[in-house]
Structures are given as C-alpha cells and as structure tokens.
Motif scaffolding. Structure first.
Motif, PDB file in Angstrom:
ATOM      1  N   UNK A   7       0.488  -1.122   0.099  1.00 58.41           N
ATOM      2  CA  UNK A   7       0.073  -0.507  -0.164  1.00 58.41           C
ATOM      3  C   UNK A   7       0.559   1.170  -0.234  1.00 58.41           C
ATOM      4  N   UNK A   8       2.005   1.337   0.783  1.00 60.65           N
ATOM      5  CA  UNK A   8       3.114   2.528   0.742  1.00 60.65           C
ATOM      6  C   UNK A   8       3.268   2.544  -0.353  1.00 60.65           C
ATOM      7  N   UNK A   9       3.823   1.852  -0.640  1.00 59.85           N
ATOM      8  CA  UNK A   9       5.196   1.739  -1.882  1.00 59.85           C
ATOM      9  C   UNK A   9       3.825   2.161  -3.420  1.00 59.85           C
ATOM     10  N   UNK A  10       1.900   1.666  -3.543  1.00 58.66           N
ATOM     11  CA  UNK A  10       1.667   1.296  -4.837  1.00 58.66           C
ATOM     12  C   UNK A  10       0.912   3.322  -4.749  1.00 58.66           C
ATOM     13  N   UNK A  11       0.584   3.991  -2.516  1.00 63.39           N
ATOM     14  CA  UNK A  11       0.155   5.191  -3.281  1.00 63.39           C
ATOM     15  C   UNK A  11       0.963   6.193  -3.719  1.00 63.39           C
ATOM     16  N   UNK A  12       2.460   5.793  -3.096  1.00 57.28           N
ATOM     17  CA  UNK A  12       3.554   6.764  -3.488  1.00 57.28           C
ATOM     18  C   UNK A  12       3.682   6.366  -5.411  1.00 57.28           C
ATOM     19  N   UNK A  13       4.010   5.307  -5.731  1.00 52.66           N
ATOM     20  CA  UNK A  13       3.842   4.924  -7.220  1.00 52.66           C
ATOM     21  C   UNK A  13       3.122   5.617  -8.419  1.00 52.66           C
ATOM     22  N   UNK A  14       2.147   5.530  -7.593  1.00 56.35           N
ATOM     23  CA  UNK A  14       1.004   6.719  -8.762  1.00 56.35           C
ATOM     24  C   UNK A  14       1.187   7.983  -8.813  1.00 56.35           C
ATOM     25  N   UNK A  15       1.501   8.726  -7.846  1.00 57.60           N
ATOM     26  CA  UNK A  15       1.933  10.180  -8.174  1.00 57.60           C
ATOM     27  C   UNK A  15       3.179  10.796  -9.227  1.00 57.60           C
ATOM     28  N   UNK A  16       4.175   9.883  -8.639  1.00 57.38           N
ATOM     29  CA  UNK A  16       5.490   9.761  -8.807  1.00 57.38           C
ATOM     30  C   UNK A  16       5.617   9.491 -10.941  1.00 57.38           C
ATOM     31  N   UNK A  17       4.854   8.350 -10.510  1.00 55.98           N
ATOM     32  CA  UNK A  17       4.500   7.819 -12.325  1.00 55.98           C
ATOM     33  C   UNK A  17       4.013   8.948 -12.989  1.00 55.98           C
ATOM     34  N   UNK A  18       2.522   9.444 -12.822  1.00 57.99           N
ATOM     35  CA  UNK A  18       2.160  10.765 -13.469  1.00 57.99           C
ATOM     36  C   UNK A  18       3.304  11.861 -13.307  1.00 57.99           C
TER      37      UNK A  18
END
Length: 240
Positions: A7-18
C-alpha cells in the motif's frame, strides 16, 4: 504478504509515475498549458530550440491526437498506469522465473536493486526484435548503458505482448515516447519498485491485485466523493 508495504509503495508510485511521464511529455514540448512548435531539419526536429531525432515526430503527433481526444490529465494517468502495470508484471515474472531468457530484467542476479541482470548479460539475451548488432555496439561503447537498457526493456515488453496479448498491453509509440529516463540510476522508478516491496511478497499472485487496488484507491475516493455522474474514464476506479 505484508500489504502495508504494498500500500505504501503503490500510493506513492501513482503520483511519481504520473509526474514522471508528464515530465517526459514536457521534454517533447507538451504540457497541459502549452504545445511547443516543431521544425524539421534533415534527420532532426527542433522542438522549441531543442534538437531531437526526427523519429520522434510521428509518436509525438499520435500523443497530441490522443491528448486532443481524451485530455492531457487522462492520457498522462493512463500512460503512467500502463508503465506501472508492465513493470509490476515483469517484476512478478522475473521472481517466478517465467521469462524465457532466464535473466532478471529489473533487478540484479541476486534479486537486489543493483545493475539489472539483463543489462549485465545483454550479449547473451535473445528477444524477438532485439537488434543484437546495436546491443553489441552500445555495450562495447561503455558509456551508453541507459540507452542499452531502454532497448532491452522495450524488447522485453514487446515480447511479452506477443506471447500474452490478452494480459500484457502493447507498447504504443506514444507510450514508448513517455517511458521515463534514467532507469538505471539509483533513484529510478525501477529501483524504487525493487527496493520498496520485499522480494518474498512477490511470491504471492495476490500481490498483482493488491498493487492495483492500492494504486487506484485515491482516485476511487476522489470519484466517489464527487457526488455527480461518474465519467466513463473513471468507471474502473469507481467500480474496482
């Protein structure tokens, strides 16, 4: 499996990837507020005052057409998720030994976030459509690991689409254009993926579903709180 890590990774990843694919679009003169003019000069194209190979013209045009049809934010979000999804799928498959050539694509041979094994052993890697002559030239140059790794990663994505088109989305030209840069660096999207989710968590097939659920969770909350009709592009988030 520790879903807290996921969860911690995926929430951060969405913002970073966009943010990262949007930065790539800006590199080619495309932002939400402005489209820079282009001028072709022989084998080059000037975007603003920056030179690029003329081969970027067609994928850039396709990207602009798609943005015109769908909107800038929607396209950036879709391309970002597409790359997130591909990298997560490759990470799962390399952990399970599902890749035909037997090398890890995103991590070192020991599974750590080091130099990807496929880059270290690129001269022995056989992938459909991979230009072995170009691979040798880039490897022998000694200074073009980033370009070489990009070739290897894209070849792997194309190969997986050919083998499993029902599961692995094709890499369209405009998506390829927005593939982030500096993928071999210590602060890259790939290193973050390998470092943030412990290796043992990838032993569970459920991780794919958890990654998607957490990745889209903030979008789902936004859609559900909007108190108005759900737009077609938001249906997946609202009905996950």
């Amino acid at each position: 499996m520790n879903t807290a890590n996921v969860k911690k990774y995926a929430l951060r990843a969405r913002k970073v990837f966009i943010e990262t694919v949007s930065k790539q679009a800006a590199k080619y003169g495309i932002t939400q507020k402005n489209i820079e003019p282009t001028e072709k000069k022989g084998d080059l194209v000037l975007i603003g005052d920056r030179p690029f190979p003329a081969t970027v013209i067609k994928p850039r045009e396709r990207l602009l057409k798609r943005i015109e049809q769908e909107g800038f934010e929607q396209v950036m979000e879709h391309v970002a998720y597409s790359w997130f999804n591909r990298l997560c799928a490759i990470r799962y498959m390399e952990r399970k030994g599902f890749l035909d050539h037997g090398r890890r694509v995103l991590s070192a041979s020991d599974g750590s976030a080091g130099v990807p094994q496929i880059l270290e052993e690129c001269l022995d890697v056989d992938l459909p459509g991979l230009d072995q002559t170009k691979v040798r030239e880039l490897k022998l140059d000694g200074t073009k690991d980033e370009e070489l790794y990009r070739e290897l990663l894209l070849a792997q994505c194309h190969a997986l689409h050919q083998a499993m088109p029902f599961l692995f989305e094709a890499v369209a030209d405009e998506s390829e254009l927005l593939l982030p840069e500096n993928l071999t660096k210590t602060d890259s999207l790939i290193r973050d993926l390998v470092d943030s989710v412990p290796g043992e968590d990838w032993d569970h097939i459920e991780i794919v579903g958890w990654l998607y659920q957490f990745y889209i969770s903030e979008k789902k909350d936004q859609v559900m709180k909007a108190k108005k009709a759900v737009k077609s592009e938001d249906i997946p988030a609202a009905t996950q």
